[in-house]
Write a protein that holds these residues in place. Structure first.
Motif, mmCIF file in Angstrom:
data_model
loop_
_atom_site.group_PDB
_atom_site.id
_atom_site.type_symbol
_atom_site.label_atom_id
_atom_site.label_comp_id
_atom_site.label_asym_id
_atom_site.label_seq_id
_atom_site.Cartn_x
_atom_site.Cartn_y
_atom_site.Cartn_z
ATOM 1 N N ALA A 1 25.417 72.169 39.816
ATOM 2 C CA ALA A 1 24.413 71.874 40.849
ATOM 3 C C ALA A 1 24.973 72.131 42.244
ATOM 4 C CB ALA A 1 23.938 70.427 40.718
ATOM 5 N N SER B 1 21.006 67.389 33.255
ATOM 6 C CA SER B 1 21.048 68.536 34.175
ATOM 7 C C SER B 1 19.949 68.449 35.223
ATOM 8 C CB SER B 1 20.906 69.844 33.394
ATOM 9 O OG SER B 1 21.931 69.965 32.453
ATOM 10 N N THR C 1 20.578 65.700 37.761
ATOM 11 C CA THR C 1 21.695 66.067 38.631
ATOM 12 C C THR C 1 21.260 67.111 39.651
ATOM 13 O OG1 THR C 1 23.265 65.584 36.855
ATOM 14 C CG2 THR C 1 24.061 66.948 38.670
ATOM 15 N N PHE C 2 20.539 68.139 39.200
ATOM 16 C CA PHE C 2 20.056 69.181 40.108
ATOM 17 C C PHE C 2 19.031 68.614 41.086
ATOM 18 C CE2 PHE C 2 22.354 72.147 37.692
ATOM 19 C CZ PHE C 2 22.326 73.375 38.326
ATOM 20 N N TYR D 1 19.720 69.175 44.980
ATOM 21 C CA TYR D 1 18.899 70.176 45.665
ATOM 22 C C TYR D 1 17.928 69.497 46.620
ATOM 23 C CZ TYR D 1 20.210 74.332 42.940
ATOM 24 O OH TYR D 1 20.868 75.398 42.393
#
Length: 191
Positions: free
Chosen positions: A118, A145, A148-149, A153
């Motif tokens: 990430a 995932s 986390t992203f 972001y």
């Protein structure tokens, strides 16, 4: 009997009991989140500016190239490749994909973890001016995932899940439990 009564009056006992209860509850939440992940790409044809593929499982890189070749994405970021890896080594079937341009594929060689994926892919995605991405990883890995992203972001970059099945659809209890432990750990500091 006296020891039990003394233990039940102890603040340490009740603090530990509460902690065990909270950890067990959070573990169950993560386990259920992982198990309920659906393969949305089976329901609709995904499109985005870019795809970010997380290496580490069967079929992920090939799926990214399929998305690029079918023009579902304009650019492909493969995150977590070995430092000396070359594009043709990663995708030996490159010649079968027609007229793909190597300029449309970016290799992130610095990431070693999901958190690293990430963190390291964000500047690449921003440099490519991607407004939305397809996050490509396994169904088992998608829950951790995505969270986390989403935390790493900015909100203006839309993240679509694009889970794939690398082996069998249903994961074993041990695989789910291990991923739930990793997800529980990540929830403490990464999302």
């Amino acid at each position: 009997m006296r020891i039990v009564k003394k233990l039940l009056r102890s603040r340490v006992f009740w603090t530990l009991a509460l902690l065990v209860g909270v950890v067990t509850y959070r573990f169950y939440e993560e386990y259920e989140g992982i198990q309920s992940e659906i393969v949305q790409s089976w329901l609709k044809t995904p499109t985005a500016d870019c795809a970010v593929v997380l290496t580490g499982g069967a079929g992920r890189v090939r799926e990214g190239f399929d998305l690029l070749a079918n023009q579902n994405v304009k650019r492909l970021v493969i995150s977590g490749v070995y430092s000396n890896a070359r594009l043709r080594e990663i995708m030996p079937l490159w010649s079968l994909y027609g007229n793909l341009s190597e300029n449309d594929v970016v290799l992130d060689r610095r990431s070693e973890t999901t958190y690293g994926n990430a963190q390291q892919s964000l500047p690449i995605v921003e440099a490519l001016k991607c407004r939305d991405i397809l996050l490509v990883t396994s169904r088992l890995h998608m829950h951790r995932s995505y969270l986390t992203f989403r935390n790493a972001y900015p909100e203006n970059i839309y993240i679509q899940k694009h889970a794939i099945i690398g082996g069998r659809y249903e994961s074993s209890v041990w695989e789910l439990g291990f991923e739930a432990m990793k997800s529980l750990f990540y929830s403490l500091w990464a999302y």
